[in-house]
Structure formats: C-alpha cells, structure tokens
Write a protein that holds these residues in place. Structure first.
Motif, PDB file in Angstrom:
ATOM      1  N   GLU A 110      26.032   9.135 -19.315  1.00 24.16           N
ATOM      2  CA  GLU A 110      27.439   8.953 -18.939  1.00 24.16           C
ATOM      3  C   GLU A 110      27.781   9.549 -17.568  1.00 24.16           C
ATOM      4  O   GLU A 110      28.806   9.196 -16.992  1.00 24.16           O
ATOM      5  N   THR A 159      23.775  11.937 -24.076  1.00 18.52           N
ATOM      6  CA  THR A 159      25.070  11.346 -23.735  1.00 18.52           C
ATOM      7  C   THR A 159      25.497  11.768 -22.339  1.00 18.52           C
ATOM      8  O   THR A 159      25.919  10.933 -21.527  1.00 18.52           O
ATOM      9  N   TYR A 188      20.264   3.410 -25.392  1.00 17.86           N
ATOM     10  CA  TYR A 188      21.375   4.336 -25.582  1.00 17.86           C
ATOM     11  C   TYR A 188      22.661   3.554 -25.847  1.00 17.86           C
ATOM     12  O   TYR A 188      23.405   3.888 -26.765  1.00 17.86           O
ATOM     13  N   LYS A 189      22.910   2.528 -25.070  1.00 20.63           N
ATOM     14  CA  LYS A 189      24.121   1.732 -25.241  1.00 20.63           C
ATOM     15  C   LYS A 189      24.140   1.079 -26.625  1.00 20.63           C
ATOM     16  O   LYS A 189      25.157   1.008 -27.268  1.00 20.63           O
ATOM     17  N   ARG A 190      22.977   0.616 -27.071  1.00 19.39           N
ATOM     18  CA  ARG A 190      22.882   0.007 -28.406  1.00 19.39           C
ATOM     19  C   ARG A 190      23.168   1.031 -29.490  1.00 19.39           C
ATOM     20  O   ARG A 190      23.894   0.772 -30.433  1.00 19.39           O
ATOM     21  N   ARG A 242      18.416   3.269 -20.976  1.00 20.93           N
ATOM     22  CA  ARG A 242      19.876   3.131 -20.967  1.00 20.93           C
ATOM     23  C   ARG A 242      20.333   2.051 -21.947  1.00 20.93           C
ATOM     24  O   ARG A 242      21.286   2.251 -22.690  1.00 20.93           O
ATOM     25  N   ARG A 243      19.658   0.916 -21.971  1.00 22.62           N
ATOM     26  CA  ARG A 243      20.081  -0.160 -22.884  1.00 22.62           C
ATOM     27  C   ARG A 243      19.938   0.253 -24.348  1.00 22.62           C
ATOM     28  O   ARG A 243      20.720  -0.163 -25.189  1.00 22.62           O
ATOM     29  N   GLU A 298      24.935   3.711 -29.114  1.00 17.90           N
ATOM     30  CA  GLU A 298      26.329   4.081 -28.972  1.00 17.90           C
ATOM     31  C   GLU A 298      27.243   3.074 -29.707  1.00 17.90           C
ATOM     32  O   GLU A 298      28.261   3.457 -30.271  1.00 17.90           O
ATOM     33  N   LEU A 299      26.846   1.810 -29.717  1.00 16.54           N
ATOM     34  CA  LEU A 299      27.648   0.769 -30.340  1.00 16.54           C
ATOM     35  C   LEU A 299      27.528   0.764 -31.870  1.00 16.54           C
ATOM     36  O   LEU A 299      28.411   0.310 -32.567  1.00 16.54           O
TER      37      LEU A 299
END
Length: 174
Positions: free
Chosen positions: A112, A108, A168-170, A165-166, A172-173
């Motif tokens: 971030e 994270t 991680y974003k997935r 990164r993509r 995170e959602l």
C-alpha cells in the motif's frame, strides 16, 4: 523517493522504526535460544548501520500494552526490480498471534505504500511453524536452496517464498 511513514497499527500491534535504544532488545531476541536455530545473527554495528539506510526498514513490533514483542528487517526498498525482502522477522513472545499479525501488517504496508511488485523471504526448511505463518498470509513456496546456508557446523537448506502484488490484491478481495 518520498519519505515513507513507518508507523503501522492494528487492534493487536503497533510497528514502528527501530531506534538505537531498541537494539539491545533486537540482539537479545536474536541470541535467544528459542530463535537462534531459525534466524541469523548480526552484530550491533550491522543493525545500527541499517537504521539510516534508505534501502532498509528496521522495525520494532509492540503489543498494545507497549511491550516490545519482536522486530523485523525489510531490505530492497530501493530495488529497481521492485522486490522487497523480509530479511528477518523474530518474536520474543510466541503463541499470541503476533507473528502472523505482524506479517499481515508488513505485507499490507509494503503493497500500500511502495510500488513493490514482489515480497519475498527465505526460511530454513525445518522451520515449519514460520512457513505455516507465511503461507497463512498468502506467501507461496517457490523452491529450495539446497545446503545454501552454513550455520558454522553444518549446511542448511532454505525455502524461498514470495507474494506478488496481484496475489496480494486477490487476498485483499477475498
């Protein structure tokens, strides 16, 4: 590049920059018989050198009681390919969820606070416990570097794992 803040906190752990007086803990953790089969060992000088290297984050992991429970080393903070390597993560205290929590916090923090595209690591192929932890926080197995590490007695294979990164974003959602 701006100065990166390296204090990471959760309900379970605090992660901060390693200081010179922490290196005795780091060396003891590396040479602990529960850790030596799974992680590399550096000299005091090698660790000390990283403390002032802008491309490296040498980190101490503490529980909320203030006990140092582990450490981590991240490399590639200045990598032009935007790929950060979790060079090493080791816990002295096991079975408390510190490893998984530390990996979550580190990933994270990386995504971030930097423009990193890829976080990657390698893990000895027989270290099933660590691989499970990495997979549980979203790392994906990429492949095996066969017989790529000589431990002084025999060759060992390394599994390469990463998170983009993509991804991680997935995570995170969800």
């Amino acid at each position: 590049m701006r100065e990166l803040v390296l204090v990471i906190q959760s309900a379970l752990l605090d992660i901060r920059k390693t200081e010179v007086n922490d290196l005795s803990f780091v060396l003891a953790t590396e040479t602990d018989l529960d850790n030596t089969p799974f992680i590399g060992q550096w000299t005091f000088e090698q660790h000390h050198e990283t403390l002032t290297n802008a491309d490296v984050a040498h980190l101490i992991i503490e529980n909320k009681q203030g006990d140092i429970v582990g450490y981590a080393i991240l490399t590639g903070l200045l990598d032009p390919n935007k790929a950060v390597c979790v060079k090493r993560i080791a816990n002295k205290i096991k079975g408390q969820g510190y490893g998984k929590e530390a990996m979550k916090l580190i990933v994270t923090w990386i995504f971030e606070n930097t423009d990193t595209h890829r976080v990657w690591l390698d893990v000895k192929d027989f270290n099933h416990r660590a691989r499970y932890v990495y997979e549980s926080v979203g790392f994906i197995f990429e492949g095996t570097l066969r017989d790529s590490y000589f431990n002084g007695v025999k060759f060992e294979s390394l599994s390469v794992m990463s998170m983009l990164r993509r991804e991680y974003k997935r995570e995170e959602l969800s």
